[in-house]
Design a protein around this motif. Structure first.
Motif, short mmCIF file in Angstrom:
data_model
loop_
_atom_site.label_atom_id
_atom_site.label_comp_id
_atom_site.label_asym_id
_atom_site.label_seq_id
_atom_site.Cartn_x
_atom_site.Cartn_y
_atom_site.Cartn_z
N UNK A 125 15.66 -14.28 14.94
CA UNK A 125 14.33 -13.91 14.43
C UNK A 125 13.59 -13.01 15.40
N UNK A 126 13.86 -13.17 16.70
CA UNK A 126 13.24 -12.32 17.73
C UNK A 126 14.10 -11.10 18.06
N UNK A 127 15.15 -10.87 17.28
CA UNK A 127 16.13 -9.81 17.60
C UNK A 127 15.54 -8.43 17.72
N UNK A 128 14.57 -8.11 16.85
CA UNK A 128 13.98 -6.77 16.89
C UNK A 128 13.26 -6.51 18.21
N UNK A 129 12.64 -7.56 18.78
CA UNK A 129 11.98 -7.41 20.08
C UNK A 129 13.00 -7.11 21.17
N UNK A 130 14.18 -7.74 21.06
CA UNK A 130 15.24 -7.48 22.06
C UNK A 130 15.83 -6.08 21.91
N UNK A 131 15.91 -5.61 20.67
CA UNK A 131 16.36 -4.21 20.46
C UNK A 131 15.41 -3.25 21.17
N UNK A 132 14.09 -3.52 21.07
CA UNK A 132 13.12 -2.66 21.73
C UNK A 132 13.22 -2.75 23.25
N UNK A 133 13.53 -3.95 23.77
CA UNK A 133 13.73 -4.11 25.22
C UNK A 133 14.92 -3.26 25.68
N UNK A 134 16.05 -3.39 25.00
CA UNK A 134 17.25 -2.63 25.37
C UNK A 134 17.00 -1.13 25.21
N UNK A 135 16.36 -0.74 24.11
CA UNK A 135 16.11 0.68 23.85
C UNK A 135 15.19 1.28 24.90
N UNK A 136 14.19 0.50 25.35
CA UNK A 136 13.19 1.03 26.29
C UNK A 136 13.68 1.05 27.73
N UNK A 137 14.55 0.11 28.11
CA UNK A 137 14.85 -0.04 29.54
C UNK A 137 16.31 0.24 29.91
N UNK A 138 17.28 -0.09 29.04
CA UNK A 138 18.67 0.21 29.37
C UNK A 138 18.90 1.72 29.41
N UNK A 139 18.29 2.41 28.45
CA UNK A 139 18.53 3.85 28.35
C UNK A 139 17.44 4.69 28.97
N UNK A 140 16.75 4.19 29.99
CA UNK A 140 15.69 4.99 30.61
C UNK A 140 15.97 5.22 32.09
N UNK A 141 15.54 4.29 32.94
CA UNK A 141 15.71 4.45 34.39
C UNK A 141 17.19 4.63 34.78
N UNK A 142 18.12 3.82 34.25
CA UNK A 142 19.53 4.02 34.64
C UNK A 142 20.05 5.42 34.33
N UNK A 143 19.68 5.97 33.17
CA UNK A 143 20.16 7.31 32.81
C UNK A 143 19.64 8.36 33.78
N UNK A 144 18.38 8.24 34.19
CA UNK A 144 17.80 9.19 35.14
C UNK A 144 18.54 9.14 36.47
N UNK A 145 18.82 7.92 36.96
CA UNK A 145 19.51 7.77 38.24
C UNK A 145 20.93 8.32 38.16
N UNK A 146 21.64 8.03 37.07
CA UNK A 146 23.01 8.53 36.90
C UNK A 146 23.00 10.06 36.86
N UNK A 147 22.06 10.63 36.09
CA UNK A 147 21.98 12.09 35.98
C UNK A 147 21.70 12.73 37.35
#
Length: 593
Positions: free
Chosen positions: A428-450
């Motif tokens: 039931x809280x899955x959509x909130x977790x999608x937003x967590x992953x979307x906002x944080x997994x694909x943000x700071x780590x991508x910048x550091x890798x790049x």
């Protein structure tokens, strides 16, 4: 050129940051970060003929962690991206019904009227939040697994697996469909959307920037990461794919062409979405006015049809000046079109809600709904190809799996693990977790890798050597623009955005919007903004740090091994301290298969 990021992620980021304000940092990031990085990845993969692990170990064993970091990010992004495909399948299965299940509110439990939550929002919102997600009021209330989403998620992973067991040749054929079909469907929706009443209000909102928002480092971070999402830069998949290119392929032309058309596609997809948002806001605005008109007409005993939507402002000013106390006692709603545009649906469900709203207004709505969700599924598949390739190739390069185990079984195990981890998104809280992953997994780590990718190629391998590589492949050396971007502009911009973002985030606790029907009745369906609980905040930090942890770990390990060898001058002292992984190139693997 086209993927899920264009139709799903880009428009909802535009909506969050007030439309036009997001376009400015987005275009700057495209020119000075996105396209130069895309060119760099295509060139280095094509020249060295290896996957991401092999490329970075070949440049320097100390950079071996960059490839592993890309692999982890690809895996984590793939987990939540496939959840979107599960949502698409759920909508697709419901698209065959007549009337559409999101076209009208269901009856309440007593069958005496319509469901209150649906009446307070809209049938389209209700179908998304209640019938699809069955969403909880906040992230702390987990709820149960929604069996329909579990089935759709399992089906989505089965489709991805079937596409992968045939290898890169069959994938190439599939992409001919997944990359071209969306343009046809988007064009049809564009024509319909811009003819809706209120569409111009949405388009003005899209292209009118709010300059104050540009002071927020979060906008610049999201603009940069959206470029990375759209172009699949820093995920490792592009390096693997480009290693299959012809050795003399013109990768400069590819990078510019793909980068420009990709961003044009994002804007092209945003026009129908914001036209529909304008249409929705216009409907809410007119409904608000009609409620006020009804209240004024009944209280002052004015004849019907005297006050209309067109002359409401004139009547309101007259009555407010003549009978201010009586008008104040009516507690009329404040009807502001721009406010309704700001508060119109945002977040992960934007594309679903906006396009299903448009489908209802179209004749033969079932056909258009089926077409749209087939398009969205094909977009998701094309995005998943790059994500899963960014996981499978490094696993083979690292030799984590014995050679006697077939690739089909390895792919099946990866898909099964991803499916089990993704079950959190079906709660039931899955959509909130999608937003967590979307906002944080694909943000700071991508910048550091790049950032480390640029440092590795330009400052470790060397600009001179890389220029010679490009000259060997394309017949000409990189011009001053590419050189300036790689040497100074791109790494500087990445570093500044990263540091500014960390400083700003350290000063405040992150928040998230919730769907709470029990929220103050006057405010609902406006989202209730809540702070993340401390335990979720700890998970957010972990999601930002964990993917890039291999970079310093591998660096220190290889450095320690190198110092140990120099001090003992005996490599056999520690057989694991070799100077690099034994890499089997993509070209050799391709020939063998």
């Amino acid at each position: 050129m086209v993927g899920l990021g264009n139709v799903w992620r880009f428009p909802y980021l535009c909506q969050i940051y007030g439309g036009g304000a997001f376009l400015i940092p987005y275009l700057i990031a495209l020119v000075f970060e996105g396209i130069p990085l895309l060119y760099l990845e295509l060139a280095i993969g094509q020249r060295l003929r290896m996957g991401s692990i092999g490329v970075w170990n070949s440049i320097s064993p100390l950079l071996g962690g960059v490839g592993i970091a890309s692999m982890i990010v690809s895996f984590l992004v793939g987990i939540f991206y496939n959840t979107i495909l599960a949502w698409v399948l759920w909508y697709f299965f419901h698209s065959f019904q007549n009337p559409m299940p999101w076209s009208q509110c269901p009856l309440n439990e007593n069958h005496t009227g319509y469901d209150l939550e649906c009446e307070k929002s809209t049938p389209v919102n209700y179908f998304w939040y209640r019938e699809t997600l069955n969403i909880t009021p906040d992230i702390e209330t987990s709820g149960s697994l929604q069996w329909w989403l579990v089935i759709c998620l399992a089906s989505a992973w089965c489709v991805v697996y079937i596409c992968f067991i045939k290898g890169i040749e069959s994938m190439g054929k599939a992409v001919y469909v997944t990359a071209t079909f969306p343009y046809l469907v988007l064009t049809i929706f564009l024509i319909r959307a811009i003819t809706l009443p209120g569409a111009t209000d949405g388009l003005v909102y899209l292209f009118s920037p709010d300059w104050e928002i540009l002071k927020n480092p979060q906008v610049w971070l999201d603009a940069a990461t959206q470029i990375f999402f759209s172009l699949s830069v820093a995920f490792g998949g592009l390096i693997a794919f480009s290693s299959y290119n012809a050795e003399k392929n013109n990768c400069e032309r590819d990078a510019v062409l793909v980068g420009v058309i990709n961003s044009a596609t994002s804007l092209y997809a945003s026009i129908p979405i914001f036209s529909i948002l304008g249409f929705k806001a216009n409907n809410v605005y007119n409904t608000c006015l009609r409620q006020n008109i009804l209240a004024l007409t009944n209280h002052f005993h004015i004849s019907d049809q005297s006050i209309t939507v067109e002359n409401y402002e004139h009547w309101f000013e007259y009555l407010n000046q003549t009978f201010p106390d009586q008008v104040a006692s009516l507690h009329l709603r404040h009807c502001d079109l721009n406010k309704f545009l700001d508060e119109s649906v945002s977040g992960t469900g934007l594309a679903f809600i906006a396009f299903t709203e448009a489908v209802i207004e179209m004749p033969g709505s079932q056909i258009w709904a089926i077409l749209f969700f087939i398009m969205l599924f094909s977009l998701g598949l094309s995005s998943m190809f790059g994500n899963i390739e960014g996981v499978l190739t490094p696993i083979n390069d690292l030799k984590l799996v014995p050679k006697w185990i077939p690739n089909e079984l390895v792919t099946a195990i990866i898909c099964l693990i991803a499916f089990l981890m993704a079950l959190i998104f079906t709660l039931g809280s899955g959509n909130y977790w999608v937003e967590v992953f979307n906002s944080y997994v694909g943000s700071v780590p991508l910048l550091i890798i790049a950032l480390f990718e640029i440092i590795g190629v330009i400052y470790v391998r060397g600009m001179k050597t890389f220029s010679e590589d490009i000259h060997f492949m394309t017949g000409k050396k990189p011009n001053i623009f590419w050189t300036a971007c790689w040497r100074v502009i791109s790494p500087l911009m990445l570093a500044v955005v990263l540091v500014a973002y960390v400083i700003v985030q350290a000063q405040k606790h992150p928040t998230y919007p919730t769907w709470n029907p029990d929220y103050v009745s006057e405010e609902f369906p406006k989202p209730e903004v809540k702070p993340y609980p401390d335990w979720v905040f700890a998970i957010i930090i972990l999601l930002c740090v964990l993917p890039v942890l291999p970079i310093p770990v591998v660096f220190l390990y290889k450095l320690f091994c190198r110092l140990l060898k120099r001090s003992t001058n005996r490599a056999e002292l520690n057989p694991y301290c070799n100077e690099g992984f034994e890499i089997e190139t993509q070209k050799e693997k391709y020939r063998r298969s």
